[in-house]
Design a protein around this motif. Structure first.
Motif, PDB file in Angstrom:
ATOM      1  N   PHE A  53       0.827  -1.207   0.000  1.00 48.51           N
ATOM      2  CA  PHE A  53       0.000   0.000   0.000  1.00 48.51           C
ATOM      3  C   PHE A  53       0.860   1.255   0.000  1.00 48.51           C
ATOM      4  O   PHE A  53       0.577   2.222  -0.711  1.00 48.51           O
ATOM      5  CB  PHE A  53      -0.925   0.019   1.211  1.00 48.51           C
ATOM      6  N   SER A  54       1.932   1.262   0.812  1.00 51.67           N
ATOM      7  CA  SER A  54       2.782   2.453   0.860  1.00 51.67           C
ATOM      8  C   SER A  54       3.474   2.689  -0.470  1.00 51.67           C
ATOM      9  O   SER A  54       3.904   3.806  -0.766  1.00 51.67           O
ATOM     10  CB  SER A  54       3.825   2.315   1.971  1.00 51.67           C
ATOM     11  N   GLN A  55       3.572   1.640  -1.280  1.00 51.11           N
ATOM     12  CA  GLN A  55       4.146   1.792  -2.615  1.00 51.11           C
ATOM     13  C   GLN A  55       3.037   2.057  -3.630  1.00 51.11           C
ATOM     14  O   GLN A  55       2.866   3.169  -4.106  1.00 51.11           O
ATOM     15  CB  GLN A  55       4.929   0.538  -2.993  1.00 51.11           C
ATOM     16  N   LEU A 103       7.350   0.863   5.229  1.00 49.34           N
ATOM     17  CA  LEU A 103       6.579   2.007   4.747  1.00 49.34           C
ATOM     18  C   LEU A 103       7.479   2.992   4.020  1.00 49.34           C
ATOM     19  O   LEU A 103       7.104   3.557   2.979  1.00 49.34           O
ATOM     20  CB  LEU A 103       5.870   2.700   5.907  1.00 49.34           C
ATOM     21  N   LEU A 104       8.690   3.206   4.536  1.00 51.44           N
ATOM     22  CA  LEU A 104       9.614   4.132   3.885  1.00 51.44           C
ATOM     23  C   LEU A 104      10.087   3.597   2.539  1.00 51.44           C
ATOM     24  O   LEU A 104      10.137   4.336   1.552  1.00 51.44           O
ATOM     25  CB  LEU A 104      10.815   4.391   4.800  1.00 51.44           C
ATOM     26  N   THR A 105      10.416   2.295   2.484  1.00 48.82           N
ATOM     27  CA  THR A 105      10.856   1.732   1.209  1.00 48.82           C
ATOM     28  C   THR A 105       9.725   1.747   0.188  1.00 48.82           C
ATOM     29  O   THR A 105       9.942   1.980  -1.005  1.00 48.82           O
ATOM     30  CB  THR A 105      11.363   0.290   1.390  1.00 48.82           C
ATOM     31  N   ALA A 110       6.903   4.707  -4.479  1.00 47.34           N
ATOM     32  CA  ALA A 110       5.733   5.490  -4.868  1.00 47.34           C
ATOM     33  C   ALA A 110       6.140   6.811  -5.514  1.00 47.34           C
ATOM     34  O   ALA A 110       5.374   7.386  -6.288  1.00 47.34           O
ATOM     35  CB  ALA A 110       4.843   5.752  -3.657  1.00 47.34           C
ATOM     36  N   LEU A 111       7.315   7.300  -5.193  1.00 47.34           N
ATOM     37  CA  LEU A 111       7.844   8.487  -5.867  1.00 47.34           C
ATOM     38  C   LEU A 111       8.531   8.110  -7.171  1.00 47.34           C
ATOM     39  O   LEU A 111       8.289   8.704  -8.223  1.00 47.34           O
ATOM     40  CB  LEU A 111       8.827   9.215  -4.951  1.00 47.34           C
ATOM     41  N   PHE A 112       9.399   7.125  -7.094  1.00 44.18           N
ATOM     42  CA  PHE A 112      10.257   6.769  -8.221  1.00 44.18           C
ATOM     43  C   PHE A 112       9.468   6.201  -9.404  1.00 44.18           C
ATOM     44  O   PHE A 112       9.608   6.655 -10.544  1.00 44.18           O
ATOM     45  CB  PHE A 112      11.289   5.753  -7.734  1.00 44.18           C
ATOM     46  N   SER A 113       8.657   5.190  -9.141  1.00 43.47           N
ATOM     47  CA  SER A 113       8.055   4.424 -10.229  1.00 43.47           C
ATOM     48  C   SER A 113       7.067   5.209 -11.088  1.00 43.47           C
ATOM     49  O   SER A 113       7.115   5.109 -12.316  1.00 43.47           O
ATOM     50  CB  SER A 113       7.385   3.162  -9.671  1.00 43.47           C
TER      51      SER A 113
END
Length: 421
Positions: A53-55, A103-105, A110-113
């Protein structure tokens, strides 16, 4: 097929490197949580769901930031956060710290992809317009590069485990890979201007994207795929453990999946591009994924009990190769180009919410009788296939008409027009 531009080659190489570091760690996370930290099945499922979810669930943030600021700063920030997250995960020893690290990874991806994927989709459309090469060929090459990284990553992780480096060594190896990715992109990624800065407010853009009914149907169908795919990290390890008594073969199953994509993605895309309409490719892919789950209790046990999980991996991977390029290639046709980053993120965010809701439930299914467990799992992509059937064919292209990519384009010639495969 025409030669990709240098920028497309950079984006493709990015996907390879990012997945190499990611898959050096992820396949072994569930085992680490269970045997290393003593978590129960439902809690392992919850942690894996939170990671997804975090991703996937927060892709919409990365996509919106990409539209607002351009891809370069978003990609670089994502790399830095992934380095910090894997470094933290290497030393996390409690449930709270593990959750914080995953969650951080996840948020890093979620930013990169979305930044990389939306840029690839945009460049694929431009390449198609310039050369006539179907965009799905570019997207398939991107997917194959990512799977090459997903092939190498588990082998790297397995090697470190065999050398008694343990889970911590795998995490630190991932850190080194992401340091290299960050350095490479800081040097090579162009300062590309954002599509729009202030012309459209984010809330209005979100409202526009989420009120497009065909796009929402695509999101829901794609969600069923991601819920099913997440079982490679939950149900597959449990099945390998049940049939063989250990998880020693797990890395090889991930390698098998990735190798299939590396070897077969481009030929399969060339075949499907000229024979399957977008909706057909999506439905067929989801049906193939469902068949993978249904095959597990029906497949006779092979040598050392590895045949049932092998059947699952092969069929799930074949379905993935059909449906992912079609789904991603549909997005530029269903939303305004100004919102492409946001829409790319939303596609994964809706899927991430579905995985979060389903992971604890599927984790609980690990103790259910095999016919019940695998039947429930097979029903998920079947429901997605039913949703995909409701997509209007004319939205993405008409049967027998389109870009020849499994993704229709209104301005493209007919499939019989002789596009170069």
């Amino acid at each position: 097929m025409s030669t990709p531009t240098p920028y497309l080659r950079l984006l493709t190489t990015t996907q390879f490197a990012f997945n190499t570091g990611f898959y050096a760690v992820l396949p072994y996370l569930a085992t680490h949580l269970g045997t290393g930290l003593g978590m129960t099945g439902w809690l392992i499922g919850l942690v894996l769901g939170l990671r997804t979810f975090s991703q996937q669930g927060l892709f919409v943030i990365g996509g919106a930031l990409t539209d607002r600021y351009g891809p370069r700063p978003v990609v670089l920030t994502g790399c830095a956060l992934r380095i910090a997250g894997f470094g933290w995960l290497a030393f996390a020893g409690s449930t709270a710290t593990v959750i914080g690290a995953v969650l951080l990874t996840g948020f890093a991806a979620a930013l990169f992809s979305p930044a990389v994927e939306s840029e690839t989709a945009r460049e694929a459309v431009r390449h198609e317009q310039r050369t006539g090469t179907p965009r799905a060929h570019v997207l398939a090459r991107f997917s194959a590069a990512g799977q090459a990284g997903a092939f190498l990553g588990p082998l790297l992780g397995s090697l470190l485990l065999l050398l008694d480096g343990g889970f911590r060594a795998a995490c630190l190896a991932g850190v080194l890979v992401f340091v290299a990715v960050l350095a490479g992109h800081a040097r090579l990624m162009p300062h590309r201007a954002p599509v729009t800065r202030t012309a459209v407010r984010t809330t209005a853009a979100v409202r526009h994207v989420l009120t497009q009914r065909p796009f929402l149907l695509l999101c829901l169908a794609y969600s069923s795929y991601l819920v099913a795919y997440n079982q490679l990290y939950l149900s597959l390890p449990a099945e390998v453990q049940r049939t063989t008594g250990s998880q020693a073969a797990l890395g090889w199953f991930f390698a098998l999946s990735s190798l299939l994509v590396v070897l077969a993605q481009l030929p399969l895309t060339r075949w499907s591009a000229h024979r399957l309409a977008p909706r057909t490719a999506l439905v067929t892919g989801l049906g193939t994924v469902a068949a993978g789950f249904a095959a597990v209790p029906l497949t006779p046990a092979g040598p050392a009990g590895l045949l049932p999980p092998a059947a699952l991996v092969v069929l799930l991977t074949l379905g993935q190769m059909l449906l992912v390029p079609a789904a991603r290639g549909l997005v530029p046709d269903l939303v305004d180009d100004r919102h492409l980053g946001l829409a790319t993120g939303a596609l994964s965010s809706v899927s991430g919410l579905a995985v979060l809701g389903g992971s604890a439930a599927t984790g609980a299914l690990l103790d259910a009788p095999a016919p019940v467990r695998w039947s429930v799992l097979a029903a998920v992509p079947l429901a997605g296939a039913a949703l995909a059937l409701t997509l209007p064919v004319g939205t993405a292209g008409k049967e027998g008409r389109g870009s020849g990519v499994g993704v229709g384009v209104e301005t493209s010639p007919t499939r019989s027009g002789g596009r170069t495969p």
